[in-house]
Write a protein that holds these residues in place. Structure first.
Motif, PDB file in Angstrom:
ATOM      1  N   LEU A  40       0.831  -1.189   0.000  1.00  0.00           N
ATOM      2  CA  LEU A  40       0.000   0.000   0.000  1.00  0.00           C
ATOM      3  C   LEU A  40       0.875   1.251   0.000  1.00  0.00           C
ATOM      4  O   LEU A  40       2.018   1.230   0.464  1.00  0.00           O
ATOM      5  CB  LEU A  40      -0.913   0.004   1.222  1.00  0.00           C
ATOM      6  CG  LEU A  40      -1.940  -1.139   1.280  1.00  0.00           C
ATOM      7  CD1 LEU A  40      -2.711  -1.075   2.597  1.00  0.00           C
ATOM      8  CD2 LEU A  40      -2.893  -1.083   0.096  1.00  0.00           C
ATOM      9  N   SER A  41       0.342   2.341  -0.523  1.00  0.00           N
ATOM     10  CA  SER A  41       1.080   3.603  -0.545  1.00  0.00           C
ATOM     11  C   SER A  41       1.562   3.969   0.853  1.00  0.00           C
ATOM     12  O   SER A  41       0.873   3.724   1.850  1.00  0.00           O
ATOM     13  CB  SER A  41       0.173   4.721  -1.072  1.00  0.00           C
ATOM     14  OG  SER A  41      -0.138   4.528  -2.431  1.00  0.00           O
ATOM     15  N   PHE A  42       2.769   4.524   0.902  1.00  0.00           N
ATOM     16  CA  PHE A  42       3.450   4.940   2.123  1.00  0.00           C
ATOM     17  C   PHE A  42       4.130   3.791   2.861  1.00  0.00           C
ATOM     18  O   PHE A  42       4.779   4.004   3.884  1.00  0.00           O
ATOM     19  CB  PHE A  42       2.508   5.661   3.111  1.00  0.00           C
ATOM     20  CG  PHE A  42       1.719   6.783   2.489  1.00  0.00           C
ATOM     21  CD1 PHE A  42       2.327   8.000   2.229  1.00  0.00           C
ATOM     22  CD2 PHE A  42       0.389   6.615   2.155  1.00  0.00           C
ATOM     23  CE1 PHE A  42       1.603   9.042   1.648  1.00  0.00           C
ATOM     24  CE2 PHE A  42      -0.334   7.635   1.578  1.00  0.00           C
ATOM     25  CZ  PHE A  42       0.266   8.854   1.318  1.00  0.00           C
ATOM     26  N   TRP A  43       4.003   2.566   2.350  1.00  0.00           N
ATOM     27  CA  TRP A  43       4.572   1.394   3.017  1.00  0.00           C
ATOM     28  C   TRP A  43       5.382   0.567   2.027  1.00  0.00           C
ATOM     29  O   TRP A  43       5.101   0.563   0.828  1.00  0.00           O
ATOM     30  CB  TRP A  43       3.465   0.528   3.623  1.00  0.00           C
ATOM     31  CG  TRP A  43       2.652   1.239   4.655  1.00  0.00           C
ATOM     32  CD1 TRP A  43       1.518   1.982   4.445  1.00  0.00           C
ATOM     33  CD2 TRP A  43       2.929   1.331   6.058  1.00  0.00           C
ATOM     34  NE1 TRP A  43       1.071   2.516   5.630  1.00  0.00           N
ATOM     35  CE2 TRP A  43       1.910   2.135   6.639  1.00  0.00           C
ATOM     36  CE3 TRP A  43       3.922   0.793   6.880  1.00  0.00           C
ATOM     37  CZ2 TRP A  43       1.875   2.425   8.002  1.00  0.00           C
ATOM     38  CZ3 TRP A  43       3.878   1.080   8.238  1.00  0.00           C
ATOM     39  CH2 TRP A  43       2.871   1.886   8.788  1.00  0.00           C
ATOM     40  N   GLY A  44       6.381  -0.132   2.540  1.00  0.00           N
ATOM     41  CA  GLY A  44       7.161  -1.037   1.696  1.00  0.00           C
ATOM     42  C   GLY A  44       7.837  -0.316   0.550  1.00  0.00           C
ATOM     43  O   GLY A  44       8.446   0.746   0.724  1.00  0.00           O
ATOM     44  N   GLU A  45       7.700  -0.888  -0.635  1.00  0.00           N
ATOM     45  CA  GLU A  45       8.374  -0.334  -1.812  1.00  0.00           C
ATOM     46  C   GLU A  45       7.512   0.672  -2.575  1.00  0.00           C
ATOM     47  O   GLU A  45       7.989   1.276  -3.539  1.00  0.00           O
ATOM     48  CB  GLU A  45       8.781  -1.468  -2.754  1.00  0.00           C
ATOM     49  CG  GLU A  45       9.812  -2.415  -2.187  1.00  0.00           C
ATOM     50  CD  GLU A  45      10.207  -3.501  -3.172  1.00  0.00           C
ATOM     51  OE1 GLU A  45      11.255  -3.347  -3.839  1.00  0.00           O
ATOM     52  OE2 GLU A  45       9.459  -4.503  -3.290  1.00  0.00           O
ATOM     53  N   ALA A  89      13.622  -1.764   2.637  1.00  0.00           N
ATOM     54  CA  ALA A  89      14.703  -0.817   2.364  1.00  0.00           C
ATOM     55  C   ALA A  89      14.236   0.596   2.677  1.00  0.00           C
ATOM     56  O   ALA A  89      13.115   0.984   2.368  1.00  0.00           O
ATOM     57  CB  ALA A  89      15.132  -0.928   0.905  1.00  0.00           C
ATOM     58  N   GLY A  90      15.113   1.352   3.328  1.00  0.00           N
ATOM     59  CA  GLY A  90      14.792   2.734   3.653  1.00  0.00           C
ATOM     60  C   GLY A  90      14.116   2.909   4.988  1.00  0.00           C
ATOM     61  O   GLY A  90      13.921   4.045   5.443  1.00  0.00           O
ATOM     62  N   SER A  91      13.726   1.809   5.624  1.00  0.00           N
ATOM     63  CA  SER A  91      13.108   1.897   6.938  1.00  0.00           C
ATOM     64  C   SER A  91      14.075   1.371   7.990  1.00  0.00           C
ATOM     65  O   SER A  91      15.262   1.166   7.718  1.00  0.00           O
ATOM     66  CB  SER A  91      11.793   1.097   6.965  1.00  0.00           C
ATOM     67  OG  SER A  91      11.098   1.289   8.186  1.00  0.00           O
ATOM     68  N   SER A  92      13.595   1.150   9.194  1.00  0.00           N
ATOM     69  CA  SER A  92      14.424   0.602  10.263  1.00  0.00           C
ATOM     70  C   SER A  92      13.528  -0.220  11.171  1.00  0.00           C
ATOM     71  O   SER A  92      12.307  -0.005  11.221  1.00  0.00           O
ATOM     72  CB  SER A  92      15.080   1.729  11.067  1.00  0.00           C
ATOM     73  OG  SER A  92      14.102   2.440  11.813  1.00  0.00           O
TER      74      SER A  92
END
Length: 341
Positions: free
Chosen positions: A102-107, A248-251
């Motif tokens: 979904l938008s704002f999440w994952g890739e 990727a890009g998160s923590s």
């Protein structure tokens, strides 16, 4: 007694760190040798890139048009958590399936990351129909949707205004609007709701003037003697090797946690309003017998028009149906989509 509880909490935390509860065939990271995976991207109506995993049954006749199913992940999760598993299992039954972020999440695109925007989530399901319905090997008249946890409510929201979704199924559904307004079993008071709204409103000033972004809810990062049983249930999936995944890009500190100022938008989200308008398209609601979220599937079933079906899985909780393949009723899902797509 207090010292005993502290020691018990430390013991439980250490146990969780060492390993996860893999009973009943827990297999979130299942990889099928009977399907082919294709990473796909497409734009939603607001020109935001949506990313998904397209699973195609091995040997599929691409000169014919096949039915397809869109699979949405739990709220705060990504496609690698639960939805990939469901998508592959259904692809093994002959469906082309699409597990999307979904938008704002994952890739998928969208800033700030981890933002809540229910209408955009619903739009992503419709954009997935756009994508699938324009593929030469997909029958656009036979596209279904499956929403897991929060995505169950987003799929319903989308289906109410998108008749191209011909069959709608949910598993362990959360009505994200009701859960945030009222709490589970209406345990939250109006005053508590107003306090949450006020806190989010004040935080907007902080972030508008360059202050630190705040996050809310989601899954705890450690267990103590006082950790609520529901949080323990989520912890075992999201914070152990059983289901932990950091895109990727998160923590790890941010996964599952929506932003505080956007999460309040769920207060205005009413997915079950007019749910009966989906009829005569069929709906299937699956919930665990012991699931803390069971009330939402039962309420949706009560309000939905015909044809509709409620399937209660014996001895299963909410998160059990994320990945425990010995409990998930894949045969029921397969029959539902075969009969209706």
């Amino acid at each position: 007694m207090k010292r005993f509880l502290v020691l018990l909490g430390l013991l439980l935390s250490s146990f969780a760190a060492m390993g996860a509860d893999m009973s009943n065939g827990a297999d979130n990271f299942y990889k099928s040798d009977k399907v082919t995976l294709h990473k796909v991207t497409f734009m939603n109506q607001y020109q935001m890139k949506v990313v998904g995993n397209l699973f195609v049954p091995s040997g599929l006749d691409r000169t014919a048009r096949s039915p397809a199913i869109i699979v949405g992940h739990p709220m705060g999760a990504v496609k690698e958590q639960s939805s990939n598993l469901y998508a592959q299992k259904l692809a093994e039954q002959g469906f082309v399936t699409l597990a999307l972020d979904l938008s704002f999440w994952g890739e998928s695109e969208g800033r700030p990351r981890n933002a809540v925007l229910p209408d955009m989530y619903a739009e992503d399901f419709s954009a997935a129909v756009d994508y699938l319905g324009t593929q030469p090997f997909i029958d656009r008249l036979r596209i279904g949707v499956l929403g897991i946890c929060g995505s169950g409510s987003f799929a319903i929201s989308a289906a109410k205004i998108d008749p191209r979704m011909k069959a709608i199924a949910t598993v362990s559904m959360y009505d994200m609007g009701a859960a945030n307004r009222n709490g589970l079993k209406h345990s939250q008071t109006l005053e508590q709701r107003k306090q949450a709204i006020a806190a989010a409103a004040e935080q907007r000033y902080v972030e508008f003037t360059g202050g630190k972004r705040q996050y809310t809810s989601g899954t705890v990062h450690e267990l103590t003697a006082d950790t609520h049983p529901i949080q323990r249930e989520f912890y075992d999936f999201y914070r152990t090797a059983r289901g932990e995944f950091t895109p990727a890009g998160s923590s790890p500190e941010l996964t599952t946690h929506p932003t505080l100022t956007s999460n309040i938008k769920f207060m205005n989200f009413y997915p079950f309003e007019d749910i009966e308008s989906i009829s005569p398209r069929p709906m299937l609601f699956i919930a665990g017998e012991n699931a803390h979220s069971r009330e939402f599937s039962e309420e949706a079933f009560r309000l939905a028009g015909e044809p509709k079906e409620l399937h209660i899985v014996p001895n299963a909780g909410h998160v059990d149906l994320y990945d425990r393949v010995n409990l998930i009723p894949f045969d029921t899902l397969t029959r539902f989509f075969q009969d209706n797509l």
